[in-house]
Structures are given as structure tokens and as C-alpha cells.
Design an enzyme around this catalytic site. Structure first.
Site, PDB file in Angstrom:
ATOM      1  N   LEU A  12      84.223  36.432  22.897  1.00  0.00           N
ATOM      2  CA  LEU A  12      83.855  36.134  21.509  1.00  0.00           C
ATOM      3  C   LEU A  12      84.979  35.330  20.873  1.00  0.00           C
ATOM      4  CD1 LEU A  12      82.546  39.642  20.302  1.00  0.00           C
ATOM      5  CD2 LEU A  12      81.462  37.965  21.819  1.00  0.00           C
ATOM      6  N   GLY A  13      84.772  34.029  20.752  1.00  0.00           N
ATOM      7  CA  GLY A  13      85.773  33.171  20.130  1.00  0.00           C
ATOM      8  C   GLY A  13      86.475  32.314  21.158  1.00  0.00           C
ATOM      9  N   GLY A  18      91.470  32.522  22.604  1.00  0.00           N
ATOM     10  CA  GLY A  18      90.301  32.453  23.489  1.00  0.00           C
ATOM     11  C   GLY A  18      90.501  31.432  24.595  1.00  0.00           C
ATOM     12  N   LYS A 107      94.362  42.770  15.302  1.00  0.00           N
ATOM     13  CA  LYS A 107      95.211  43.795  14.661  1.00  0.00           C
ATOM     14  C   LYS A 107      94.658  44.257  13.329  1.00  0.00           C
ATOM     15  CE  LYS A 107      98.202  40.168  12.970  1.00  0.00           C
ATOM     16  NZ  LYS A 107      97.432  39.130  13.679  1.00  0.00           N
ATOM     17  N   GLU A 131      95.956  46.006  23.694  1.00  0.00           N
ATOM     18  CA  GLU A 131      97.376  45.714  23.930  1.00  0.00           C
ATOM     19  C   GLU A 131      97.843  44.473  23.181  1.00  0.00           C
ATOM     20  OE1 GLU A 131     100.647  46.395  24.566  1.00  0.00           O
ATOM     21  OE2 GLU A 131     100.059  47.379  26.416  1.00  0.00           O
ATOM     22  N   LYS A 207     100.660  45.851  12.342  1.00  0.00           N
ATOM     23  CA  LYS A 207     101.127  46.196  13.689  1.00  0.00           C
ATOM     24  C   LYS A 207     101.867  47.530  13.688  1.00  0.00           C
ATOM     25  CE  LYS A 207     101.385  41.321  14.893  1.00  0.00           C
ATOM     26  NZ  LYS A 207     102.293  40.144  14.841  1.00  0.00           N
ATOM     27  N   GLY A 304     101.191  33.382  20.449  1.00  0.00           N
ATOM     28  CA  GLY A 304     101.032  32.197  21.290  1.00  0.00           C
ATOM     29  C   GLY A 304      99.839  32.356  22.219  1.00  0.00           C
TER      30      GLY A 304
END
EC number: 1.1.1.3
Lengths: 428, 428
Positions: A12-13, A18, A107, A131, A207, A304
């Protein structure tokens, strides 16, 4: 080698992250069968814009219809990298409720709706892994949930926002001021067009909520997190920090104490020999203290394309193993406690206070007595005369409750001899 | 809460680490049911000496008969913390072959017989986990095998011996010489009575063999590892390192290159801004570079009762989860490649060479020409006159093959103007 089955994923994306997932999946095609005992492929990719040119992507995989993924029974893993709350939340819930495993980097979603999503996963006996939602490529969720599972963890401190760490590094090492460093971060693509979520500590706040929940086995959501950004940090503060043998870092701070969980994000003076102090540029790191393991730290790229994809693919490979071994849902929600969140006013911190005052006899004594009245102990005072009329005063306090310090500050502001409260920064 | 089953473990050994495991198991008794969905207990403890007083230990659990554990069908997990090759190896094999899961901290065993043990685990569909065998409490095996599973890892460098890191820290920060620092380490209990395995790099060599095997998916055994210790490092070398903006660390170094795996342990000059450079005292850290994650580092306590027990218990909890979900053996051997090990002579390194030579014209030119003959390029020369007759010369080379450097060294030793080759240390 005998023919192995293929495990199919829906993506998705197809933005930065992605594309990274797509690239890694291609790059690791031949390795997968060794790593998970099955082939792994992306069956469909949900995008907004079907017409956009996307280099290196098999265009036949693209779809703009969610039903092509949710109704495809062959898709066993949904990888969500759209970001934002909706429609991600609804789609993930639908995926979990139809028995699909979900891996996400989102997040915002996990920090606010983690419980709902983990519950749905548990009810359906599937994996929900995230993760990549904390500290990008750095392994931190799995180490906390598994490797350190026998610890009572009482402290998690993280540099979990690369943009602000880059800015603070430039200010510290190259003497830039905040605006100049932010401009440089924007130029390099570290800061987004609207950098608010980064520089105000909101991104780090999400986070730290996720990490605290896992470390302390008790749900912490984003609104529980006190946040303060780095926009007020000046070159002069940095200069004093250096003089004191410290650096200034934007830290996500979580403590599990006897009277509840303390959780916040704010800039702090951190002694140079703390392992987090040498985390430079856009790197992230998470420092953990447990009763058995003592100090531990996890360091790496917090954002990144490929680092984030690395974390997502680690999760995807784990899900694929679970599918092979018929044990999806093996590790679900670990928040089995209900520890209260401490009011931030009651949290104790040391403070670094920089102020401009009239340069005349008796001023320091008067200020010291204000601190005394408000139960704030002073550990260090540095006085520098800036002009004949004004003295710059730097005061470092012992650990005091936030509200005592706030009361003292109000009092100080009202004093006739106070010309300016220039900075107030916490100290580790 | 409904009654849950109890998963029973047998503990082999009750030394420092064994006691740590026992303590953590006690401490976490009530938490376990939440963490693994079952109770967890130690059913039997194998010891040599039944009569020794052991404070806080339930003496009824002790046995000196291996059959009390191997023949007890209720024991599903064997925790081996005796150390050494035999009888650990035989017992672990028997345990695996009778369908018991095994958790071990035994680096000697895993570094030499890892394949045999992992094969036995795979054939029996049980877990064989050894997180504690490398870098004590630091999560590194699970992050490499799972979190970073989608990476092609090309570099693993570790400070994986706390004793030598403590010694080198004392030499660097407090100006101690090697003997003095070693004595201090012994006094504090960091160094063993016979410190050979630590200071000669053998202990680190075993750990780097295990890490390289996992990171590069190809078996590396201890005899493959070139090892060199820190006994030759002098205060003067440390002084030069500081002058060059570096520290000296004993590093386990593993690279996966196009012509094979390079693997060794030796002291190196490491630039101060490398994340490993700030790893002080007896702390350990492992630095990893992967094609997706980029740089990552894992930092913490590499030894000690509770940190090591933390890693063991993380494994035990994972095994317990696998037992609950009927998926033991879920992650077994990941060495599916057969990459050759490069001859150490062919590995390229930069070198720091310190030598004493006659202080007269033409000597430096003659030395430079020897390097030229042996294809060694020089990147830096520092010459300090020590007395009228002797000059100290420090030469730093570009990266050259080990055998070229060795040839150049032989040649230099034979020169009439050479009084002493004082140090030869690699540079990162």
C-alpha cells in the site's frame, strides 16, 4: 532444489519507502527461498495515480482499487507505507480482520491506535509488525520485545529524529545558528517543506510513545507525551554546553518509576561521554537501561528509502517464516500492565537557565533566594558581564520537580532586575 | 486467569552465568506467564560439586547426573552455561537429538562446531539459540538473522572483548602502560588469572567467526580467523594515535568481498569520529554495514553475570514462545552459501609503522624506496629526533596487501640504518 511455494504480499503506497521495499524485494528475489524457505513476491501495489511514470516498476502490479488487495485471498501479507491515519487505519483493520498479516512503518498510527490494531491482529491470529515505525532501519522493537524480554527496563532515551539531530550537529560543530542549520537540512532533503513535526518534537514524540509502551509493557499514547522542540536553542546555549563538557540533543525520554511512567521529548544538555552524545548528523540511536542487561544502545539510520525498507523487509521475512511454520500471531501485544502516566509537572529534571540581569550588587543573592523559596537547589552559577549594565547569568539546578521550576521562573520573570530569560534547557 | 502450563528447563552449570540465569528466572517468575503465555521454571541444575554452598539456590534442584536431565521428558529446554568444548558438545548433541531445545552461551563451541549443532537442531525440529555467545548482553545474533535479513552485509567490525577494551581505554585516557592496565583489569576482575585468550585476541576471534558466519550466510570457523593481540601496544603508539586524531582498539574485522571473506582480529588505529571509537571501558559494540540499512551499531555489556543471563533468557523466552506455538526450529542455520575465506596474506590494510633509525641524511629516502619496491604507497611520514644518533620515524601507508607489507618489513629490518622496528599496527 524442489519447487517451493510463493508467499504473496500487497504493497500500500509507492512513495519513497514503498519504492525502497519494491527495490529490496527485487534485489533479494533469489535469496528469499534460502532465507524463508519460500519465494516472496509483491502481487499488487495500491497507488493513487495509475498514470504516473515509475521507473523500474512492473506497471502491471499497480492498482488504485483496495478491493484488488483485500479481496485477493492469495495475498497473505499487507505492507502499509502510505503514512497518515486514514485510510491506512481502516485498511489495516480490514486486512487483519480478513486474516492477512500486516507490516507497517506508520508511527502516527501505531502511536495512537496501536492497541486497536494489535488487538485485531491477536483476535485473528495474524502478525502485526512495525519495526520501521521507530528509528527507521535500526533494530529496536524486536530487541526490546525479544532479546531484552527478561529485563525490567527503567529507561529508554532516544535520538529518534534525524532532521533535528542534523540541525543540532551543524550548530554544535560548525557554529551555525538554528535558521541556517534548518535551511541546510532542507537543502539536503533531511527536513520536509513543513518541518513543524520534526523541529517541534512531535515526530520524536510518537516514536517515544511506541518505545515506552513496549519497554514498560504498558500502553503509552502520543497525547501522553510532553513535547518541546529545538527552535529556541541558540548558538550561545551551544557555547555554554561545550564549556560544560556537554552537547545539546533533542531526546525522547521515557522512565518507568515507582510513581508512574515519565515520558517526554525535549532538548537536553548531555555529557560528552554519554554514548548518545557522539551520535552525529542525521543518525539516530536509542539508549536502553535494563536491570539485567545494564546499558545498551542501538545506532543507525532513522529514515531514508532503503534503511526504512530494511526494517520493513526484516518484518516481512519474519512474517513469511511464521506463515511457513503456521505460527503467525506468535508475538502480539506485550502491554500487559496498566502503569499510570506521571503528570509532567511532577517529573524531576535538572535545568540549565540562561538569563540577562541588571549588573549590580545584590542581584545574584536575590535570584538565589527566589530559587530557595521554590525549593530549587542550585548546582552551578556562571556570571559573565556582557555590557556595563547587563550581566549574563547561567544557573544549573539540581533535579527538581517541573512545577517548582516553573514557579521559580514566573517569580524570576517578575523581578525588576530581570531583563530577559534567554533559555531554559533541561540537563541529563 | 486460567491455569497455564509450565515449561521446564534444565540448567547445565551454576557458575557466574548460571547463577545469573537462576536469578533472572526467579526475578521474572510472575512476569513469564504474560511474556510467554506459560510459566517457566528450572527443573534441574547439573553441577560438579553437590556439596558446595550456593546462596539463594533451591538445593533440591541440584544434580550431578546428566541422566536426570536428558532422560527427563518434561524438560523441553536445556540451557548450557558450562563453557568449554567437552562435555558441553556431547550433552548438547544428546539434548538436541532427544528433541530438546538448547540455549547456550558457549562461544568456543559455536565457533568450532556450530554447523554440527545447528544441523542436529534442524534434523530434530528444535531450537538451538546462542545470542549470549557473542557480545554478552548485546542483541546481535537476532538483529542479524531477523531484523537485517534483507541486507547484503559486507562489513562487521566489533569491539567484542571487554578486558582488552578496558586495558586500551586505561592506556589511552590515563596514560597507563600495558602491564599497569592489565594489572588494573585483573584487580577489577575483568581479566582472568590467565588472560591469554583475551589479550591475544582468541576470545574475540571466536566471536567474530560466529558473527561473520551469520552476517555473510557462509560458515566461518575459528581456525579461519587471523588473530593478533594487544601486548605489543605501547604508550608511545597511543600518543601518536592521539596526535593523528585516532584511538587504538582491538577489533574483530570481517568483510565480505568479491574474492572471499576476510576475517581477523587485531589492534587498529580508528578515527575518533567512528562510532566504535567512543566505546570505552569494558563495553562492547558491533558495527555493521549493509546495502540497505547502511551503518548500524549495537552497544552494551559484553560479559558479566546478569548481562549474559539477559541474552540467555531472551533466547529461553523465545524458545518458550516457539514451544507454545508449535514452531520450534523456526529459525535454524542461515549459512546457505559457501563463500571462500580469503588468505590473510591477500587482505589489504593500511599500516602504521613506528621505527628507530640512524639519524643521518638519506635514510628516509632509502626507506621510501624500499616501500616503493614492495608496492607499498606511503600516505604520511612523521620524523621525530629522539637523540642525536637516533630518529623515530612513523610511516602510515595506503591500503596494501598484507604480504607486500610483510616483505617490505623484512627488507627494512635488514637495512643497516634500521635500529628497531618498534610497532606495526593496522589502521582502519
Amino acid at each position: 532444489m524442489t519447487e517451493k511455494r510463493t508467499i504473496k504480499a500487497g504493497l500500500l503506497g509507492l512513495g519513497t519507502v514503498g519504492s525502497g521495499v519494491y527495490k529490496l524485494m527485487e534485489r533479494q528475489q533469489k535469496e528469499m527461498v534460502h532465507k524463508v524457505g519460500a519465494s516472496l513476491c509483491i502481487e499488487k501495489i495500491l497507488v493513487h495515480n495509475m498514470d504516473k511514470k515509475r521507473e523500474g516498476v512492473d506497471m502491471s502490479l499497480l492498482t488504485d482499487k483496495w478491493t484488488d488487495i483485500i479481496d485477493n485471498d492469495e495475498i497473505e501479507i499487507v505492507i502499509e507505507v502510505m503514512g497518515g491515519i486514514e485510510p491506512a487505519r481502516t485498511m489495516i483493520l480490514e486486512a487483519l480482520n480478513s486474516g492477512k498479516n500486516v507490516v507497517t512503518a506508520n508511527k502516527d498510527l501505531v502511536a495512537e491506535y496501536g492497541k486497536e490494531l494489535l488487538d485485531a491482529a491477536e483476535n485473528n491470529g495474524v502478525d502485526f509488525l512495525f519495526e520501521a515505525a521507530v528509528a527507521g532501519g535500526i533494530p529496536i522493537i524486536r530487541p526490546l520485545k525479544q532479546c531484552l524480554a527478561s529485563n525490567e527496563i527503567d529507561e529508554v532515551i532516544g535520538i529518534v529524529n534525524g532532521t533535528t539531530n542534523y540541525i543540532l550537529t551543524k550548530m554544535f560543530e560548525d557554529g551555525m545558528d538554528f535558521k541556517e542549520a534548518l535551511a541546510k537540512a532542507t537543502e539536503l532533503g533531511y527536513a520536509e517543506a513543513d518541518p513543524t513535526a520534526d523541529i517541534q518534537g512531535l515526530d520524536a514524540g510518537r516514536k517515544v510513545a511506541i518505545m515506552a509502551s513496549i519497554a514498560f509493557h504498558s500502553r503509552v499514547v502520543f497525547p501522553d507525551v510532553y513535547t518541546e522542540g529545538i527552535t529556541g536553542i541558540t548558538a550561545r546555549d551551544i557555547q555554554y554546553a561545550r564549556e560544560f563538557g556537554s552537547v545539546i540533543k533533542l531526546l525522547g525520554v521515557a522512565h518507568n518509576t515507582e510513581d508512574g511512567i515519565e515520558v517526554g521529548v525535549y532538548p537536553m544538555l548531555l555529557p560528552k561521554d554519554h554514548p548518545l552524545a557522539s551520535v552525529r548528523d542525521s543518525f539516530n540511536a536509542v539508549f536502553v537501561h535494563g536491570d539485567a542487561v545494564d546499558d545498551a544502545m542501538f545506532y543507525g539510520r532513522g529514515a531514508g528509502e532503503l534503511p526504512t525498507a530494511s526494517a520493513i523487509m526484516g518484518d516481512v521475512i519474519d512474517v513469511a517464516r511464521d506463515i511457513q511454520y503456521h505460527c503467525t500471531g506468535r508475538i502480539s501485544c506485550t502491554c500487559y500492565r496498566k502503569t499510570p502516566i506521571k503528570r509532567f509537572d511532577d517529573v524531576k529534571n535538572k535545568f540549565f537557565l540562561r538569563m540577562q540581569v541588571d549588573n549590580k550588587p545584590g542581584v545574584l543573592a536575590a535570584i538565589a533566594s527566589v530559587f530557595g523559596v521554590h525549593k530549587v537547589s542550585i548546582s552551578k552559577v556562571v556570571q559573565k558581564i556582557i555590557t556595563d549594565g547587563t550581566a549574563e547569568l547561567v544557573i544549573v539546578t539540581e533535579a527538581v520537580k517541573e512545577y517548582h521550576m516553573q514557579d521559580a521562573l514566573e517569580h524570576l520573570k517578575d523581578m525588576e532586575t530581570t531583563r530577559e530569560i534567554s533559555s531554559i534547557i533541561r540537563e541529563y
